[in-house]
Write a protein that holds these residues in place. Sequence first.
Motif, mmCIF file in Angstrom:
data_model
loop_
_atom_site.group_PDB
_atom_site.id
_atom_site.type_symbol
_atom_site.label_atom_id
_atom_site.label_comp_id
_atom_site.label_asym_id
_atom_site.label_seq_id
_atom_site.Cartn_x
_atom_site.Cartn_y
_atom_site.Cartn_z
ATOM 1 N N SER A 94 0.867 -1.186 0.000
ATOM 2 C CA SER A 94 0.000 0.000 0.000
ATOM 3 C C SER A 94 0.898 1.229 0.000
ATOM 4 N N LYS A 95 0.660 2.122 -0.925
ATOM 5 C CA LYS A 95 1.585 3.243 -1.124
ATOM 6 C C LYS A 95 1.085 4.533 -0.492
ATOM 7 N N LYS A 96 2.044 5.370 -0.082
ATOM 8 C CA LYS A 96 1.700 6.695 0.436
ATOM 9 C C LYS A 96 1.977 7.709 -0.667
ATOM 10 N N GLY A 97 0.914 8.096 -1.355
ATOM 11 C CA GLY A 97 1.070 9.069 -2.434
ATOM 12 C C GLY A 97 0.955 10.485 -1.907
ATOM 13 N N CYS A 98 -0.192 10.788 -1.312
ATOM 14 C CA CYS A 98 -0.443 12.158 -0.859
ATOM 15 C C CYS A 98 -0.556 12.239 0.658
ATOM 16 N N ASP A 99 -0.967 11.147 1.302
ATOM 17 C CA ASP A 99 -1.224 11.115 2.752
ATOM 18 C C ASP A 99 -2.372 12.047 3.143
ATOM 19 N N HIS A 100 -3.211 12.403 2.184
ATOM 20 C CA HIS A 100 -4.309 13.330 2.456
ATOM 21 C C HIS A 100 -5.629 12.884 1.848
ATOM 22 N N GLY A 101 -5.742 11.628 1.473
ATOM 23 C CA GLY A 101 -7.014 11.155 0.928
ATOM 24 C C GLY A 101 -7.323 11.639 -0.472
ATOM 25 N N GLN A 102 -6.294 11.965 -1.234
ATOM 26 C CA GLN A 102 -6.574 12.546 -2.544
ATOM 27 C C GLN A 102 -6.154 11.675 -3.725
ATOM 28 N N CYS A 103 -5.313 10.663 -3.495
ATOM 29 C CA CYS A 103 -4.782 9.931 -4.661
ATOM 30 C C CYS A 103 -5.243 8.477 -4.724
ATOM 31 N N GLY A 104 -5.589 7.869 -3.614
ATOM 32 C CA GLY A 104 -6.065 6.486 -3.615
ATOM 33 C C GLY A 104 -4.960 5.440 -3.618
ATOM 34 N N ALA A 105 -3.692 5.864 -3.619
ATOM 35 C CA ALA A 105 -2.597 4.889 -3.672
ATOM 36 C C ALA A 105 -2.562 3.994 -2.436
ATOM 37 N N CYS A 106 -3.183 4.433 -1.355
ATOM 38 C CA CYS A 106 -3.158 3.700 -0.087
ATOM 39 C C CYS A 106 -4.392 2.819 0.110
ATOM 40 N N THR A 107 -5.204 2.670 -0.935
ATOM 41 C CA THR A 107 -6.486 1.959 -0.766
ATOM 42 C C THR A 107 -6.283 0.513 -0.303
ATOM 43 N N ILE A 115 -11.181 1.565 1.445
ATOM 44 C CA ILE A 115 -10.995 2.817 2.189
ATOM 45 C C ILE A 115 -9.575 3.348 1.912
ATOM 46 N N ASN A 116 -9.411 4.634 2.125
ATOM 47 C CA ASN A 116 -8.066 5.224 2.064
ATOM 48 C C ASN A 116 -7.413 5.010 3.429
ATOM 49 N N SER A 117 -6.409 4.180 3.459
ATOM 50 C CA SER A 117 -5.817 3.852 4.765
ATOM 51 C C SER A 117 -5.054 5.022 5.365
ATOM 52 N N CYS A 118 -4.751 6.032 4.572
ATOM 53 C CA CYS A 118 -4.059 7.208 5.130
ATOM 54 C C CYS A 118 -5.012 8.081 5.926
ATOM 55 N N LEU A 119 -6.315 7.864 5.764
ATOM 56 C CA LEU A 119 -7.302 8.669 6.486
ATOM 57 C C LEU A 119 -7.944 7.891 7.619
HETATM 58 FE FE1 FES Z 1 -3.176 9.422 -1.204
HETATM 59 FE FE2 FES Z 1 -3.992 7.971 0.876
HETATM 60 S S1 FES Z 1 -1.962 8.297 0.210
HETATM 61 S S2 FES Z 1 -5.200 8.903 -0.611
#
Ligand code: FES
Length: 211
Positions: A94-107, A115-119
């Motif tokens: 699971s990747k950390k793209g934005c860490d703000h719920g905007q990219c979905g890389a952490c789904t 879910i977005n795991s960063c949120l």
């Molecule tokens: Fe981008 Fe979670 S890291 S939505």
Amino acid sequence: MENFNTNDYYDDKPLQPMAAGTSRRQFLTQIGLGGIGLAAVPYISRGGENVPVLEAPEMQQVRFTVNGKPQQLILDTRVTLLDALRERLDLTGSKKGCDHGQCGACTVLIDGRRINSCLHLAVMCEGASVTTIEGLATGDELHPVQVAFIKHDAFQCGYCTPGQICSAVGLIKEGHAHSDVEIREAMSGNICRCGAYQHILEAIKDVQKQA
Ligand code: FES
Ligand code: FES
């Protein structure tokens, strides 16, 4: 307009009109000192700068299942699921793209829902079943969505791919998106900077057809 006695104010008493004869300088000095007193509470001076006083972290135990394996962690209550997966469980798919719920890389999937795991705070997962990209295959057998992504060349750099695949698995399970427009809309939370969208769409439709 009436003047007020600031000593009364800091004694938590109702404001009283300032005594006649109190000078403007005295009044402003009292206001200034009071202000410094209030502002000093949450800050300390370090290296000439005011920095906030950080409270000790609140630790909490969380027990949950990750990719079918029971896990028990003691975590700072502020730790996100994404950080717990990557830094405590070494599941770095699971990747950390934005860490703000905007990219979905952490789904990831929690009890089958994407879910977005960063949120999502890790401590909110008590008793839950979490599935990450590492948990989709069965032994050496890839998940049908993984197979379809390979077949349709649905990635380039691959950074967004774990999130895209988890999101696609959740979407197919939800069962409400079938047209191209609906699938694109339902996958719109997953950004691909390489622009592999058309191939991702084809991969999802392929799996839906098989299902
Ligand atoms: Fe981008 Fe979670 S890291 S939505
Ligand atoms: Fe590169 Fe999507 S494949 S970001």
